[in-house]
Design an enzyme around this catalytic site. Structure first.
Site, PDB file in Angstrom:
ATOM      1  N   LEU A 125      -6.581  -4.352   7.939  1.00  0.00           N
ATOM      2  CA  LEU A 125      -6.372  -5.516   7.067  1.00  0.00           C
ATOM      3  C   LEU A 125      -6.945  -5.312   5.671  1.00  0.00           C
ATOM      4  O   LEU A 125      -6.548  -6.002   4.733  1.00  0.00           O
ATOM      5  CB  LEU A 125      -6.996  -6.764   7.689  1.00  0.00           C
ATOM      6  CG  LEU A 125      -6.243  -7.352   8.879  1.00  0.00           C
ATOM      7  CD1 LEU A 125      -7.035  -8.508   9.481  1.00  0.00           C
ATOM      8  CD2 LEU A 125      -4.852  -7.845   8.454  1.00  0.00           C
ATOM      9  N   SER A 126      -7.915  -4.400   5.543  1.00  0.00           N
ATOM     10  CA  SER A 126      -8.545  -4.145   4.241  1.00  0.00           C
ATOM     11  C   SER A 126      -8.935  -5.447   3.523  1.00  0.00           C
ATOM     12  O   SER A 126      -8.673  -5.601   2.320  1.00  0.00           O
ATOM     13  CB  SER A 126      -7.628  -3.282   3.357  1.00  0.00           C
ATOM     14  OG  SER A 126      -7.364  -2.047   3.987  1.00  0.00           O
ATOM     15  N   ARG A 158       2.264  -4.327   6.618  1.00  0.00           N
ATOM     16  CA  ARG A 158       1.540  -3.285   5.875  1.00  0.00           C
ATOM     17  C   ARG A 158       2.313  -1.977   5.925  1.00  0.00           C
ATOM     18  O   ARG A 158       2.387  -1.330   6.969  1.00  0.00           O
ATOM     19  CB  ARG A 158       0.131  -3.056   6.405  1.00  0.00           C
ATOM     20  CG  ARG A 158      -0.598  -1.987   5.575  1.00  0.00           C
ATOM     21  CD  ARG A 158      -2.087  -2.035   5.696  1.00  0.00           C
ATOM     22  NE  ARG A 158      -2.678  -1.192   4.647  1.00  0.00           N
ATOM     23  CZ  ARG A 158      -3.928  -1.211   4.278  1.00  0.00           C
ATOM     24  NH1 ARG A 158      -4.756  -2.039   4.847  1.00  0.00           N
ATOM     25  NH2 ARG A 158      -4.368  -0.420   3.317  1.00  0.00           N
ATOM     26  N   TRP A 201     -12.135  -2.114  -7.431  1.00  0.00           N
ATOM     27  CA  TRP A 201     -12.908  -1.761  -8.635  1.00  0.00           C
ATOM     28  C   TRP A 201     -13.587  -0.410  -8.480  1.00  0.00           C
ATOM     29  O   TRP A 201     -14.038   0.176  -9.467  1.00  0.00           O
ATOM     30  CB  TRP A 201     -13.981  -2.824  -8.918  1.00  0.00           C
ATOM     31  CG  TRP A 201     -13.441  -4.190  -9.186  1.00  0.00           C
ATOM     32  CD1 TRP A 201     -13.481  -5.256  -8.347  1.00  0.00           C
ATOM     33  CD2 TRP A 201     -12.803  -4.662 -10.391  1.00  0.00           C
ATOM     34  NE1 TRP A 201     -12.893  -6.362  -8.933  1.00  0.00           N
ATOM     35  CE2 TRP A 201     -12.475  -6.024 -10.191  1.00  0.00           C
ATOM     36  CE3 TRP A 201     -12.474  -4.074 -11.610  1.00  0.00           C
ATOM     37  CZ2 TRP A 201     -11.826  -6.794 -11.157  1.00  0.00           C
ATOM     38  CZ3 TRP A 201     -11.832  -4.844 -12.576  1.00  0.00           C
ATOM     39  CH2 TRP A 201     -11.516  -6.188 -12.342  1.00  0.00           C
ATOM     40  N   LEU A 239      10.150 -20.994  -3.316  1.00  0.00           N
ATOM     41  CA  LEU A 239       9.095 -20.123  -2.778  1.00  0.00           C
ATOM     42  C   LEU A 239       7.762 -20.347  -3.494  1.00  0.00           C
ATOM     43  O   LEU A 239       7.717 -20.388  -4.729  1.00  0.00           O
ATOM     44  CB  LEU A 239       9.516 -18.652  -2.973  1.00  0.00           C
ATOM     45  CG  LEU A 239       8.478 -17.603  -2.565  1.00  0.00           C
ATOM     46  CD1 LEU A 239       8.378 -17.515  -1.041  1.00  0.00           C
ATOM     47  CD2 LEU A 239       8.849 -16.236  -3.138  1.00  0.00           C
ATOM     48  N   ASP A 264       0.820  -1.216   0.000  1.00  0.00           N
ATOM     49  CA  ASP A 264       0.000   0.000   0.000  1.00  0.00           C
ATOM     50  C   ASP A 264       0.855   1.268   0.000  1.00  0.00           C
ATOM     51  O   ASP A 264       1.952   1.288   0.552  1.00  0.00           O
ATOM     52  CB  ASP A 264      -0.911  -0.022   1.246  1.00  0.00           C
ATOM     53  CG  ASP A 264      -2.039   0.985   1.145  1.00  0.00           C
ATOM     54  OD1 ASP A 264      -2.357   1.423   0.024  1.00  0.00           O
ATOM     55  OD2 ASP A 264      -2.602   1.329   2.196  1.00  0.00           O
ATOM     56  N   GLY A 265       0.314   2.323  -0.593  1.00  0.00           N
ATOM     57  CA  GLY A 265       0.949   3.635  -0.541  1.00  0.00           C
ATOM     58  C   GLY A 265       1.487   4.121  -1.888  1.00  0.00           C
ATOM     59  O   GLY A 265       2.153   5.160  -1.948  1.00  0.00           O
ATOM     60  N   ASN A 266       1.152   3.403  -2.956  1.00  0.00           N
ATOM     61  CA  ASN A 266       1.648   3.802  -4.282  1.00  0.00           C
ATOM     62  C   ASN A 266       1.146   5.189  -4.681  1.00  0.00           C
ATOM     63  O   ASN A 266       1.904   6.007  -5.225  1.00  0.00           O
ATOM     64  CB  ASN A 266       1.185   2.806  -5.349  1.00  0.00           C
ATOM     65  CG  ASN A 266       1.749   1.427  -5.148  1.00  0.00           C
ATOM     66  OD1 ASN A 266       2.667   1.231  -4.345  1.00  0.00           O
ATOM     67  ND2 ASN A 266       1.219   0.460  -5.880  1.00  0.00           N
ATOM     68  N   ARG A 326     -12.244   2.279  -7.869  1.00  0.00           N
ATOM     69  CA  ARG A 326     -11.345   3.363  -8.328  1.00  0.00           C
ATOM     70  C   ARG A 326     -11.717   3.800  -9.739  1.00  0.00           C
ATOM     71  O   ARG A 326     -12.410   3.067 -10.451  1.00  0.00           O
ATOM     72  CB  ARG A 326      -9.907   2.854  -8.276  1.00  0.00           C
ATOM     73  CG  ARG A 326      -9.504   2.540  -6.842  1.00  0.00           C
ATOM     74  CD  ARG A 326      -8.061   2.154  -6.738  1.00  0.00           C
ATOM     75  NE  ARG A 326      -7.743   1.906  -5.340  1.00  0.00           N
ATOM     76  CZ  ARG A 326      -6.542   2.001  -4.818  1.00  0.00           C
ATOM     77  NH1 ARG A 326      -5.513   2.328  -5.576  1.00  0.00           N
ATOM     78  NH2 ARG A 326      -6.352   1.770  -3.537  1.00  0.00           N
ATOM     79  N   HIS A 372       2.196   3.140  -9.047  1.00  0.00           N
ATOM     80  CA  HIS A 372       1.929   1.713  -9.274  1.00  0.00           C
ATOM     81  C   HIS A 372       3.089   1.063 -10.040  1.00  0.00           C
ATOM     82  O   HIS A 372       3.480  -0.063  -9.759  1.00  0.00           O
ATOM     83  CB  HIS A 372       0.626   1.523 -10.047  1.00  0.00           C
ATOM     84  CG  HIS A 372      -0.588   1.939  -9.268  1.00  0.00           C
ATOM     85  ND1 HIS A 372      -0.780   1.572  -7.956  1.00  0.00           N
ATOM     86  CD2 HIS A 372      -1.670   2.693  -9.607  1.00  0.00           C
ATOM     87  CE1 HIS A 372      -1.937   2.079  -7.518  1.00  0.00           C
ATOM     88  NE2 HIS A 372      -2.479   2.777  -8.500  1.00  0.00           N
ATOM     89  N   ARG A 399      -0.870   8.956 -10.217  1.00  0.00           N
ATOM     90  CA  ARG A 399      -0.909   7.758  -9.370  1.00  0.00           C
ATOM     91  C   ARG A 399      -0.283   6.544 -10.053  1.00  0.00           C
ATOM     92  O   ARG A 399       0.352   5.708  -9.407  1.00  0.00           O
ATOM     93  CB  ARG A 399      -2.360   7.436  -8.971  1.00  0.00           C
ATOM     94  CG  ARG A 399      -2.986   8.440  -8.009  1.00  0.00           C
ATOM     95  CD  ARG A 399      -4.436   8.042  -7.691  1.00  0.00           C
ATOM     96  NE  ARG A 399      -4.507   6.710  -7.134  1.00  0.00           N
ATOM     97  CZ  ARG A 399      -4.349   6.429  -5.829  1.00  0.00           C
ATOM     98  NH1 ARG A 399      -4.127   7.395  -4.974  1.00  0.00           N
ATOM     99  NH2 ARG A 399      -4.423   5.190  -5.416  1.00  0.00           N
TER     100      ARG A 399
HETATM  101  C1  IPE Z   1      -5.389  -2.673   0.097  1.00  0.00           C
HETATM  102  O1  IPE Z   1      -5.075  -1.346  -0.086  1.00  0.00           O
HETATM  103  C2  IPE Z   1      -5.415  -3.397  -1.218  1.00  0.00           C
HETATM  104  C3  IPE Z   1      -4.121  -3.623  -1.864  1.00  0.00           C
HETATM  105  C4  IPE Z   1      -2.963  -3.216  -1.423  1.00  0.00           C
HETATM  106  C5  IPE Z   1      -4.156  -4.361  -3.107  1.00  0.00           C
HETATM  107  P1  IPE Z   1      -6.200  -0.227  -0.252  1.00  0.00           P
HETATM  108  O2  IPE Z   1      -5.494   1.042  -0.496  1.00  0.00           O
HETATM  109  O3  IPE Z   1      -7.186  -0.663  -1.268  1.00  0.00           O
HETATM  110  O4  IPE Z   1      -6.908  -0.248   1.172  1.00  0.00           O
HETATM  111  P2  IPE Z   1      -7.741   0.887   1.926  1.00  0.00           P
HETATM  112  O5  IPE Z   1      -8.745   1.408   0.962  1.00  0.00           O
HETATM  113  O6  IPE Z   1      -6.769   1.952   2.353  1.00  0.00           O
HETATM  114  O7  IPE Z   1      -8.333   0.181   3.106  1.00  0.00           O
HETATM  115  C1  IPE Z   2      -1.696   0.165  -3.322  1.00  0.00           C
HETATM  116  O1  IPE Z   2      -1.445   1.539  -3.364  1.00  0.00           O
HETATM  117  C2  IPE Z   2      -2.011  -0.408  -4.679  1.00  0.00           C
HETATM  118  C3  IPE Z   2      -3.383  -0.906  -4.812  1.00  0.00           C
HETATM  119  C4  IPE Z   2      -4.311  -0.849  -3.893  1.00  0.00           C
HETATM  120  C5  IPE Z   2      -3.745  -1.509  -6.082  1.00  0.00           C
HETATM  121  P1  IPE Z   2      -2.628   2.598  -3.357  1.00  0.00           P
HETATM  122  O2  IPE Z   2      -3.018   2.858  -4.761  1.00  0.00           O
HETATM  123  O3  IPE Z   2      -3.726   2.159  -2.461  1.00  0.00           O
HETATM  124  O4  IPE Z   2      -1.900   3.859  -2.767  1.00  0.00           O
HETATM  125  P2  IPE Z   2      -2.506   4.924  -1.751  1.00  0.00           P
HETATM  126  O5  IPE Z   2      -3.025   4.157  -0.563  1.00  0.00           O
HETATM  127  O6  IPE Z   2      -3.588   5.639  -2.472  1.00  0.00           O
HETATM  128  O7  IPE Z   2      -1.355   5.799  -1.390  1.00  0.00           O
HETATM  129 MG    MG Z   3      -4.095   2.407  -0.495  1.00  0.00          MG
END
Ligand code: IPE
Ligand code: IPE
Ligand code: MG
Length: 240
Positions: free
Chosen positions: A193-194, A186, A67, A129, A18-20, A69, A35, A31
């Site tokens: 946990l999302s 995470r 989905w 692995l 997470d955090g891309n 997004r 990714h 964004r």
């Molecule tokens: C969880 O991240 C899903 C993935 C990393 C693939 P999200 O960015 O979708 O989660 P929320 O919305 O912050 O809970």
């Molecule tokens: C995780 O990064 C990638 C996916 C959920 C596919 P995000 O796209 O959720 O990045 P943030 O949370 O918006 O920074």
């Molecule tokens: Mg995210």
């Protein structure tokens, strides 16, 4: 020859990548740039995890909720996935990585499911692995899908209701041979946990860190593994 795995480490590691988006925003980039960079970290992390002798790695790639997004971002993520299948095909095959997938793959666009399944088939005899990619994955969806399969077997007379135990239930999950997840990492500062590995993660240790996924390093991985090693896992019991 079967690889020897280190028992001090988690047998099954899960990562919520997470955090891309925030990484890109900090740089005034779109964004999708986050990714793209995140996918590079995923590849490096697979290698780093394999080198450390961990047996199972689950990566959260795309959730059943993602989905929601914008269509352009979803489309980009799907094409990034497709490109990675092509570019990593030989590398996974030759590096003894066994690929499995969890999620509702049939709902993926075009023939992405077929392409993933081809890579799964090409790596099925690898003994290193096991890489579990969670794609169009949701823990709740997995539990619903397992429940439907059990109901079908009950209706077909193959299973008695009285036989439904946790062990039997686990055999109906997407990848029944995956052991419970021991450690979930995470990044990005979120502490939730999302919908990731809800069944398998019932007793997972959680390590969160502020680093955004595209900045995740081998040092971050080692720090999380060290933290995991210091945890007292009681599973509801008491420490002697
Ligand atoms: C969880 O991240 C899903 C993935 C990393 C693939 P999200 O960015 O979708 O989660 P929320 O919305 O912050 O809970
Ligand atoms: C995780 O990064 C990638 C996916 C959920 C596919 P995000 O796209 O959720 O990045 P943030 O949370 O918006 O920074
Ligand atoms: Mg995210």
């Amino acid at each position: 020859m079967k690889q020897q795995f280190n028992s001090q480490l988690p047998t099954h590691l899960g990562i919520i990548m997470d955090g891309n988006g925030r990484w890109a925003k900090e740089r005034n980039l779109p964004r999708i740039a986050g990714h793209r960079e995140g996918m590079k970290r995923a590849k490096e992390t697979v290698e780093a995890v394999a080198r450390r002798g961990i047996a199972f790695l689950s990566l959260y790639v795309f959730s059943t909720e993602n989905w929601k997004r914008p269509k352009s971002e979803v489309n980009f993520l799907m094409s990034l996935l497709r490109d990675s299948i092509y570019s990593e095909f030989d590398s996974l095959k030759n590096n003894n990585v066994r690929l499995v997938c969890s999620g509702r793959l049939a709902e993926l666009p075009d023939n992405l499911a077929d392409e993933l399944n081809a890579l799964v088939a090409a790596t099925k005899d690898n003994t290193g692995l096991t890489l579990n990619l969670a794609i169009n994955y949701g823990g709740r969806a997995e539990i619903i899908d397992a429940t439907k399969k059990i109901c079908q077997d009950v209706l077909a007379g193959k299973v008695e209701i009285s036989q439904i135990t946790e062990d039997l239930y686990a055999r109906y999950l997407y990848q029944p041979e995956l052991p419970p997840v021991d450690l979930i990492i995470r990044p990005s500062g979120e502490m939730r946990l999302s919908n990731f590995l809800l069944w398998q993660g019932a007793y997972a240790e959680l390590v969160t860190l502020p680093t955004l996924w595209p900045d995740f390093s081998e040092a971050d991985l080692d720090a999380a593994l060290l933290e995991y090693g210091s945890r007292d896992r009681r599973f509801g019991g008491i420490t002697e």
